[in-house]
Design a protein around this motif. Structure first.
Motif, PDB file in Angstrom:
ATOM      1  N   SER A 133      29.100  90.337  26.877  1.00 46.30           N
ATOM      2  CA  SER A 133      29.285  91.690  27.398  1.00 46.30           C
ATOM      3  C   SER A 133      28.085  92.121  28.222  1.00 46.30           C
ATOM      4  O   SER A 133      28.227  92.754  29.276  1.00 46.30           O
ATOM      5  N   TYR A 134      26.899  91.775  27.734  1.00 44.81           N
ATOM      6  CA  TYR A 134      25.662  92.084  28.462  1.00 44.81           C
ATOM      7  C   TYR A 134      25.687  91.450  29.850  1.00 44.81           C
ATOM      8  O   TYR A 134      25.362  92.076  30.860  1.00 44.81           O
ATOM      9  N   ASN A 135      26.118  90.203  29.912  1.00 45.96           N
ATOM     10  CA  ASN A 135      26.166  89.504  31.200  1.00 45.96           C
ATOM     11  C   ASN A 135      27.176  90.130  32.157  1.00 45.96           C
ATOM     12  O   ASN A 135      26.953  90.162  33.374  1.00 45.96           O
ATOM     13  N   ARG A 136      28.300  90.608  31.627  1.00 47.59           N
ATOM     14  CA  ARG A 136      29.292  91.277  32.479  1.00 47.59           C
ATOM     15  C   ARG A 136      28.676  92.484  33.163  1.00 47.59           C
ATOM     16  O   ARG A 136      28.869  92.723  34.360  1.00 47.59           O
ATOM     17  N   MET A 137      27.915  93.260  32.394  1.00 45.87           N
ATOM     18  CA  MET A 137      27.298  94.450  32.969  1.00 45.87           C
ATOM     19  C   MET A 137      26.185  94.085  33.935  1.00 45.87           C
ATOM     20  O   MET A 137      26.003  94.725  34.971  1.00 45.87           O
ATOM     21  N   PHE A 138      25.444  93.046  33.630  1.00 50.95           N
ATOM     22  CA  PHE A 138      24.378  92.580  34.526  1.00 50.95           C
ATOM     23  C   PHE A 138      24.955  92.281  35.911  1.00 50.95           C
ATOM     24  O   PHE A 138      24.438  92.743  36.940  1.00 50.95           O
ATOM     25  N   ILE A 139      26.040  91.519  35.951  1.00 52.73           N
ATOM     26  CA  ILE A 139      26.659  91.157  37.232  1.00 52.73           C
ATOM     27  C   ILE A 139      27.277  92.378  37.893  1.00 52.73           C
ATOM     28  O   ILE A 139      27.181  92.563  39.120  1.00 52.73           O
ATOM     29  N   ALA A 140      27.918  93.238  37.104  1.00 48.67           N
ATOM     30  CA  ALA A 140      28.522  94.451  37.663  1.00 48.67           C
ATOM     31  C   ALA A 140      27.466  95.325  38.328  1.00 48.67           C
ATOM     32  O   ALA A 140      27.724  95.948  39.369  1.00 48.67           O
ATOM     33  N   TYR A 141      26.274  95.371  37.753  1.00 47.71           N
ATOM     34  CA  TYR A 141      25.211  96.183  38.342  1.00 47.71           C
ATOM     35  C   TYR A 141      24.758  95.620  39.678  1.00 47.71           C
ATOM     36  O   TYR A 141      24.543  96.358  40.643  1.00 47.71           O
ATOM     37  N   LEU A 142      24.605  94.303  39.759  1.00 49.56           N
ATOM     38  CA  LEU A 142      24.214  93.706  41.033  1.00 49.56           C
ATOM     39  C   LEU A 142      25.243  94.018  42.119  1.00 49.56           C
ATOM     40  O   LEU A 142      24.889  94.360  43.250  1.00 49.56           O
ATOM     41  N   ASN A 143      26.524  93.898  41.776  1.00 46.31           N
ATOM     42  CA  ASN A 143      27.577  94.205  42.743  1.00 46.31           C
ATOM     43  C   ASN A 143      27.547  95.672  43.154  1.00 46.31           C
ATOM     44  O   ASN A 143      27.751  96.013  44.328  1.00 46.31           O
ATOM     45  N   THR A 144      27.303  96.559  42.190  1.00 44.24           N
ATOM     46  CA  THR A 144      27.255  97.991  42.478  1.00 44.24           C
ATOM     47  C   THR A 144      26.169  98.319  43.476  1.00 44.24           C
ATOM     48  O   THR A 144      26.401  99.004  44.482  1.00 44.24           O
ATOM     49  N   PHE A 145      24.968  97.833  43.232  1.00 50.87           N
ATOM     50  CA  PHE A 145      23.840  98.177  44.099  1.00 50.87           C
ATOM     51  C   PHE A 145      24.023  97.597  45.494  1.00 50.87           C
ATOM     52  O   PHE A 145      23.649  98.224  46.492  1.00 50.87           O
ATOM     53  N   THR A 146      24.606  96.411  45.588  1.00 47.81           N
ATOM     54  CA  THR A 146      24.868  95.837  46.902  1.00 47.81           C
ATOM     55  C   THR A 146      25.839  96.698  47.686  1.00 47.81           C
ATOM     56  O   THR A 146      25.642  96.949  48.884  1.00 47.81           O
ATOM     57  N   ARG A 147      26.906  97.166  47.048  1.00 46.46           N
ATOM     58  CA  ARG A 147      27.870  98.030  47.735  1.00 46.46           C
ATOM     59  C   ARG A 147      27.245  99.345  48.191  1.00 46.46           C
ATOM     60  O   ARG A 147      27.695  99.963  49.157  1.00 46.46           O
ATOM     61  N   LEU A 148      26.195  99.777  47.504  1.00 42.80           N
ATOM     62  CA  LEU A 148      25.507 101.016  47.867  1.00 42.80           C
ATOM     63  C   LEU A 148      24.453 100.796  48.947  1.00 42.80           C
ATOM     64  O   LEU A 148      23.752 101.730  49.332  1.00 42.80           O
ATOM     65  N   GLY A 149      24.337  99.566  49.427  1.00 37.56           N
ATOM     66  CA  GLY A 149      23.364  99.272  50.474  1.00 37.56           C
ATOM     67  C   GLY A 149      21.953  99.107  49.962  1.00 37.56           C
ATOM     68  O   GLY A 149      20.991  99.314  50.715  1.00 37.56           O
ATOM     69  N   LEU A 150      21.804  98.697  48.697  1.00 37.26           N
ATOM     70  CA  LEU A 150      20.490  98.590  48.080  1.00 37.26           C
ATOM     71  C   LEU A 150      20.188  97.159  47.667  1.00 37.26           C
ATOM     72  O   LEU A 150      21.085  96.415  47.253  1.00 37.26           O
ATOM     73  N   LYS A 151      18.918  96.779  47.770  1.00 35.19           N
ATOM     74  CA  LYS A 151      18.448  95.493  47.268  1.00 35.19           C
ATOM     75  C   LYS A 151      17.807  95.742  45.901  1.00 35.19           C
ATOM     76  O   LYS A 151      16.788  96.416  45.809  1.00 35.19           O
ATOM     77  N   ARG A 199      32.037 103.629  39.401  1.00 35.48           N
ATOM     78  CA  ARG A 199      33.268 103.590  38.596  1.00 35.48           C
ATOM     79  C   ARG A 199      34.099 102.338  38.917  1.00 35.48           C
ATOM     80  O   ARG A 199      34.580 101.653  38.008  1.00 35.48           O
ATOM     81  N   GLU A 200      34.273 102.044  40.188  1.00 35.76           N
ATOM     82  CA  GLU A 200      35.108 100.906  40.577  1.00 35.76           C
ATOM     83  C   GLU A 200      34.533  99.590  40.053  1.00 35.76           C
ATOM     84  O   GLU A 200      35.290  98.716  39.594  1.00 35.76           O
ATOM     85  N   GLU A 201      33.222  99.439  40.090  1.00 33.31           N
ATOM     86  CA  GLU A 201      32.623  98.196  39.604  1.00 33.31           C
ATOM     87  C   GLU A 201      32.659  98.105  38.086  1.00 33.31           C
ATOM     88  O   GLU A 201      32.768  97.002  37.533  1.00 33.31           O
ATOM     89  N   GLN A 202      32.578  99.233  37.388  1.00 27.38           N
ATOM     90  CA  GLN A 202      32.752  99.205  35.935  1.00 27.38           C
ATOM     91  C   GLN A 202      34.179  98.815  35.569  1.00 27.38           C
ATOM     92  O   GLN A 202      34.413  97.981  34.688  1.00 27.38           O
ATOM     93  N   ASN A 203      35.133  99.394  36.273  1.00 28.65           N
ATOM     94  CA  ASN A 203      36.532  99.062  36.005  1.00 28.65           C
ATOM     95  C   ASN A 203      36.803  97.581  36.272  1.00 28.65           C
ATOM     96  O   ASN A 203      37.516  96.912  35.513  1.00 28.65           O
ATOM     97  N   ARG A 204      36.233  97.061  37.355  1.00 29.04           N
ATOM     98  CA  ARG A 204      36.465  95.662  37.712  1.00 29.04           C
ATOM     99  C   ARG A 204      35.870  94.724  36.666  1.00 29.04           C
ATOM    100  O   ARG A 204      36.395  93.616  36.438  1.00 29.04           O
ATOM    101  N   ALA A 205      34.801  95.159  36.008  1.00 34.26           N
ATOM    102  CA  ALA A 205      34.178  94.345  34.961  1.00 34.26           C
ATOM    103  C   ALA A 205      34.898  94.466  33.626  1.00 34.26           C
ATOM    104  O   ALA A 205      34.516  93.812  32.652  1.00 34.26           O
ATOM    105  N   GLY A 206      35.934  95.318  33.563  1.00 34.06           N
ATOM    106  CA  GLY A 206      36.719  95.437  32.339  1.00 34.06           C
ATOM    107  C   GLY A 206      36.353  96.591  31.444  1.00 34.06           C
ATOM    108  O   GLY A 206      36.864  96.695  30.321  1.00 34.06           O
ATOM    109  N   ALA A 207      35.460  97.480  31.903  1.00 36.60           N
ATOM    110  CA  ALA A 207      35.113  98.655  31.103  1.00 36.60           C
ATOM    111  C   ALA A 207      36.199  99.712  31.241  1.00 36.60           C
ATOM    112  O   ALA A 207      36.876  99.799  32.266  1.00 36.60           O
ATOM    113  N   VAL A 208      36.365 100.525  30.196  1.00 34.89           N
ATOM    114  CA  VAL A 208      37.413 101.545  30.137  1.00 34.89           C
ATOM    115  C   VAL A 208      36.751 102.920  30.112  1.00 34.89           C
ATOM    116  O   VAL A 208      35.882 103.188  29.270  1.00 34.89           O
TER     117      VAL A 208
END
Length: 444
Positions: free
Chosen positions: A173-191, A58-67
């Motif tokens: 918009s696609y690129n925003r989500m692409f980057i948000a996903y990379l940030n999300t997985f890193t915060r979860l301790g995943l490669k 949720r936090e990474e979606q919000n940071r990317a501008g999703a509502v």
């Protein structure tokens, strides 16, 4: 939380029907209970982890501008007939008839519903771009549900949907989500490795899967090692800037699964940088243009006065699937090893001799101090044997253990164990509590 008041039904034996390590450990650690094929109750320990995973997503979606919003689990079949997918989707869709003989379905995905919502309120090019998402339970009637939450019938998903004027804007918009996903997985301790993928029943001509590397993964991944090592862009990324260079940097290198393997492309990677590993799909993003907006007449009026279908994309993350993927990537022979960011409790306090006045007093004081410092400890105040307490603490995978026993107290010492590395530290109780409160131990 005191363990004597918590509900933690751990199992000594591994259930015979649990095929992969995440399913085995989730059952043994009392995180889930199977209610029927592919459907689970999330018990308190598992529910705490799932909520933490959900919050990071949720936090990474919000940071990317999703509502954020919330759509219902039940949908009208009429919307799916309008898009043309109702008869095409197959037997995985759970179809329902209500008391008034209306055809309904338990939503496996939400493209039709979100398109209907958008077209009801947005009609001008000035109304976009929009990124809308929800986190909701889904149902797909898998022919063979297996691997616990990794391939269940009921599961928790995050779905984001983008709306843009044209293909170029939709790509942003696609690129925003692409980057948000990379940030999300890193915060979860995943490669995670992004991989070009087939669009399947969702549709469109641009799609990426995000594959998490784990030894017990369901697919084999072939890629350039740099693709794993470069990691996520991090908190400094400007989502309103040009993200294409970041996306290109992380997709220009070769990546494929066993099913989409090009030996010649892999051979072109320098041998010392070739990486072959197992992987688990945890996210999938799609740019599908006007696949749904055109048949459902979700149009925008442009400056030239012409109405044209809105360009759309969808972006899914399996929140409950991530739970299993994290265990697959972080475990040992003793049990789970949770990254700090999603651990159900920040640490465990083990009272080696409950009922002993000195031990009880020391543990009670440490517990109160850590709670006051904003931590969430699990205090094992039960009268179980020491070996059983250690086994439980290792099984549920808390990042740190504060061990208090009568022998150590006589010497003015307690022990702090780091779960990931097995490293131990003997300290005074005051120093141990202060360092734990300050998060001053490196977790392996």
């Amino acid at each position: 939380m005191r363990l004597s008041r918590f509900f933690l039904p751990v199992l000594k034996e591994t259930p015979s029907d649990a095929e992969i390590i995440s399913h085995q450990l989730m059952l043994r650690a009392g995180m889930i209970r199977q209610q029927s094929a592919g459907i689970y109750t999330w018990l308190p320990l598992g529910w705490k982890v799932l909520q933490k995973i959900e919050q990071i997503v949720r936090e990474e979606q919000n940071r990317a501008g999703a509502v954020e919003m919330l759509m219902p689990t039940l949908q009208s079949a009429d919307l799916w007939r309008e898009s043309g997918r109702y008869d095409d989707y197959g037997q995985e869709m759970l179809r329902i008839t209500d008391r008034k003989k209306r055809d309904m379905l338990y939503g496996p995905t939400n493209e039709e519903m979100i398109t209907d919502i958008f077209r009801s309120y947005c009609r001008s090019y000035k109304d976009v771009p929009k990124l809308l998402y929800h986190i909701q339970w889904k149902f797909r009637d898998e022919i063979r549900p297996r691997f616990g939450v990794m391939r269940g019938r009921e599961f928790l998903m995050k779905d984001t949907y983008s709306f843009d004027t044209d293909e170029a804007a939709a790509r942003k918009s696609y690129n925003r989500m692409f980057i948000a996903y990379l940030n999300t997985f890193t915060r979860l301790g995943l490669k995670a490795v992004p991989m070009r993928a087939d669009t399947g029943p969702i549709g469109g001509d641009l799609s990426h899967e995000f594959i998490v590397l784990a030894e017990t993964g369901e697919s084999e991944v072939f890629c350039h090692a740099d693709l794993v090592e470069m990691g996520a862009p991090g908190a400094s990324v400007d989502f309103d800037g040009d993200l294409q260079p970041l996306v290109d940097q992380r997709t220009a290198l070769y990546a494929a699964t066993e099913e989409m393997h090009d030996p010649a492309a892999f051979a072109a990677v320098p041998k010392h940088r070739q990486l072959s590993a197992r992987g688990i799909e945890v996210g999938h993003i799609f740019n599908f243009g006007t696949k749904y907006s055109e048949p459902m007449k979700a149009n925008l009026t442009h400056p030239d006065g012409q109405d044209r279908p809105v360009h759309m994309g969808s972006y899914g993350v399996g929140v409950s699937r991530l739970f299993g993927a994290i265990i697959e990537a972080h475990h040992d022979e003793k049990g789970c090893i949770w990254p700090d960011s999603v651990a159900p409790f920040d640490l465990g306090i083990i009272n080696m001799r409950a009922g002993d006045g000195a031990c009880d007093s020391a543990c009670d004081g440490a517990y109160a101090s850590l709670v006051a410092a904003g931590l969430d400890p699990l205090y094992d105040d039960t009268d179980n044997r020491a070996g059983a307490k250690f086994a439980t603490a290792d099984l549920i995978g808390l990042p740190y253990q504060l061990v208090v026993g009568p022998r150590g107290l006589k010497e003015g010492k307690v022990e702090v164990k780091i779960r990931r590395s097995g490293e131990t530290h003997e300290l005074s109780l005051e120093d141990a509590v202060a360092r734990l409160a300050a998060k001053d131990f490196a977790n392996g």
